[in-house]
Scaffold this motif. Structure first.
Motif, PDB file in Angstrom:
ATOM      1  N   GLU A 103     -71.965   5.032  85.403  1.00  0.00           N
ATOM      2  CA  GLU A 103     -71.966   5.176  84.315  1.00  0.00           C
ATOM      3  C   GLU A 103     -71.124   6.394  83.690  1.00  0.00           C
ATOM      4  O   GLU A 103     -70.901   6.554  82.401  1.00  0.00           O
ATOM      5  CB  GLU A 103     -73.681   5.547  84.117  1.00  0.00           C
ATOM      6  N   GLN A 106     -67.851   4.828  82.547  1.00  0.00           N
ATOM      7  CA  GLN A 106     -68.157   4.048  81.564  1.00  0.00           C
ATOM      8  C   GLN A 106     -68.144   4.990  80.062  1.00  0.00           C
ATOM      9  O   GLN A 106     -67.764   4.572  79.183  1.00  0.00           O
ATOM     10  CB  GLN A 106     -69.276   3.233  81.695  1.00  0.00           C
ATOM     11  N   VAL A 113     -63.393  -2.424  84.224  1.00  0.00           N
ATOM     12  CA  VAL A 113     -63.731  -1.579  85.756  1.00  0.00           C
ATOM     13  C   VAL A 113     -63.477  -2.704  86.984  1.00  0.00           C
ATOM     14  O   VAL A 113     -63.961  -3.911  86.898  1.00  0.00           O
ATOM     15  CB  VAL A 113     -64.880  -1.017  85.895  1.00  0.00           C
ATOM     16  N   VAL A 130     -73.227  -1.567  83.138  1.00  0.00           N
ATOM     17  CA  VAL A 130     -72.307  -1.359  82.172  1.00  0.00           C
ATOM     18  C   VAL A 130     -72.523  -2.384  80.754  1.00  0.00           C
ATOM     19  O   VAL A 130     -72.997  -3.511  81.259  1.00  0.00           O
ATOM     20  CB  VAL A 130     -70.990  -1.182  82.679  1.00  0.00           C
ATOM     21  N   THR A 133     -68.128  -3.433  78.818  1.00  0.00           N
ATOM     22  CA  THR A 133     -67.240  -3.118  79.727  1.00  0.00           C
ATOM     23  C   THR A 133     -67.067  -4.381  80.690  1.00  0.00           C
ATOM     24  O   THR A 133     -67.804  -4.670  81.219  1.00  0.00           O
ATOM     25  CB  THR A 133     -67.441  -1.966  80.752  1.00  0.00           C
TER      26      THR A 133
END
Length: 333
Positions: A103, A106, A113, A130, A133
């Motif tokens: 987190e 992000q 990712v 997330v 993302t």
């Protein structure tokens, strides 16, 4: 905030967590798109602006120089900004949880990712944490390694085309009718699991060759045949895919010795001579020369091991482009 003053909701991100996320049509789409990125990689300046303004993070909790560099090279060739997360110098060593780490990353505004972790299922968990993302599975425990399977499929298709092998025909899957054996430590191999899914989806007949101790406890639902006799399988193959013996995972006395494994399952020069002419020898790397494959076989023209590595960059460019840059939905399974 939008003009009405309410929080703007991030668009739903697309992920690549498993080969089964793609299905046959999705895999074929990645292979077709990869052709374009192979051409880009051959240019004097192998760079296109497809992901300019996007940020990609490689979040590797397990060592893998080959896969990490391949993803980072792919992202840079698409003009994305790349950040690398190093566990050894991160707050993980101060007790920070995986969720807090994800987190925090992000919150910096990343678009994708790339996750590698020794725990099976971690990329799925990260995808739940997330919002907006994309998450790409770069290997989770013994479970899956989908981009390795995609680059393996691409390498087989490309090599057979360049060697003039018969094509499967219009409308047929890319590997339709091919006979492929995966040899070695199936039990601990995420590559084997993703390869079985991908090869089968593209129409290949897959045989797993291993001693009983290196097979999963259950193979129910796997679309494969099983053999413990490599010599009898080799003369029927179009592709032999040799897995690395993972010495770091041999803590359960699964093999009497590496010498005995090589005697029964190593791809020696004699065994390689049993393969039909034009067959391909593949390996996901890194190679234990003299254990699962003889040095002279790894270096033989039938071996496409280094081409697998080269194709891996173009395949990962295609995956990143599909997830972040094109707006084209990946086909459902």
């Amino acid at each position: 905030m939008n003009p009405q003053g309410s929080p703007r909701r991030a668009p739903a991100a697309r992920h690549l967590l498993s080969v089964s996320d793609l299905g046959t049509d999705g895999i074929e789409e990645v292979l077709r798109l990869t052709d374009s990125f192979v051409e880009v990689s051959s240019r004097a300046i192998p760079r296109v602006p497809a992901l300019r303004g996007k940020t990609v993070v490689s979040l590797f909790f397990e060592d893998s120089t080959r896969t990490r560099l391949s993803f980072e090279t792919a992202a840079k060739r698409l003009s994305a900004d790349v950040m690398t997360f190093s566990v050894s110098s991160s707050s993980v060593n101060k007790g920070e949880s995986l969720r807090d780490t994800v987190e925090t990353i992000q919150a910096m505004g990343v678009d994708a990712v790339i996750v590698r972790h020794q725990g099976a299922g971690v990329p799925w968990q990260v995808a739940r944490w997330v919002d907006g993302t994309s998450v790409i599975n770069a290997g989770d425990g013994w479970h899956e390694h989908p981009t390795q399977a995609l680059l393996d499929c691409y390498t087989i298709r490309k090599e057979r085309n360049e060697r003039g092998a018969p094509s499967p025909g219009e409308g047929r899957p890319a590997l339709d009718g091919l006979r492929i054996a995966i040899v070695g430590d199936i039990r601990h191999s995420r590559v084997a699991r993703s390869d079985v899914l991908a090869f089968s989806a593209l129409g290949a007949h897959v045989t797993l060759v291993a001693p009983p101790t290196l097979l999963p406890p259950s193979l129910a639902g796997w679309p494969v045949e099983i053999s413990h006799d490599l010599d009898s399988v080799l003369p029927k193959l179009d592709v032999v895919y040799v897995l690395r013996i993972q010495k770091e995972r041999m803590t359960e006395a699964l093999l009497p010795s590496l010498r005995e494994y090589t005697a029964y399952y190593g791809l020696t020069r004699r065994r390689a001579s049993l393969l039909p002419e034009g067959s391909l020898v593949m390996h996901p790397g890194p190679v234990n020369r003299g254990v699962e494959i003889a040095a002279e076989v790894a270096d033989d023209p039938s071996s496409v091991i280094t081409r697998q590595v080269a194709n891996g960059v173009a395949v990962r460019m295609a995956v990143l482009y599909l997830l972040l840059g094109s707006g084209v939905e990946l086909a459902a399974a």
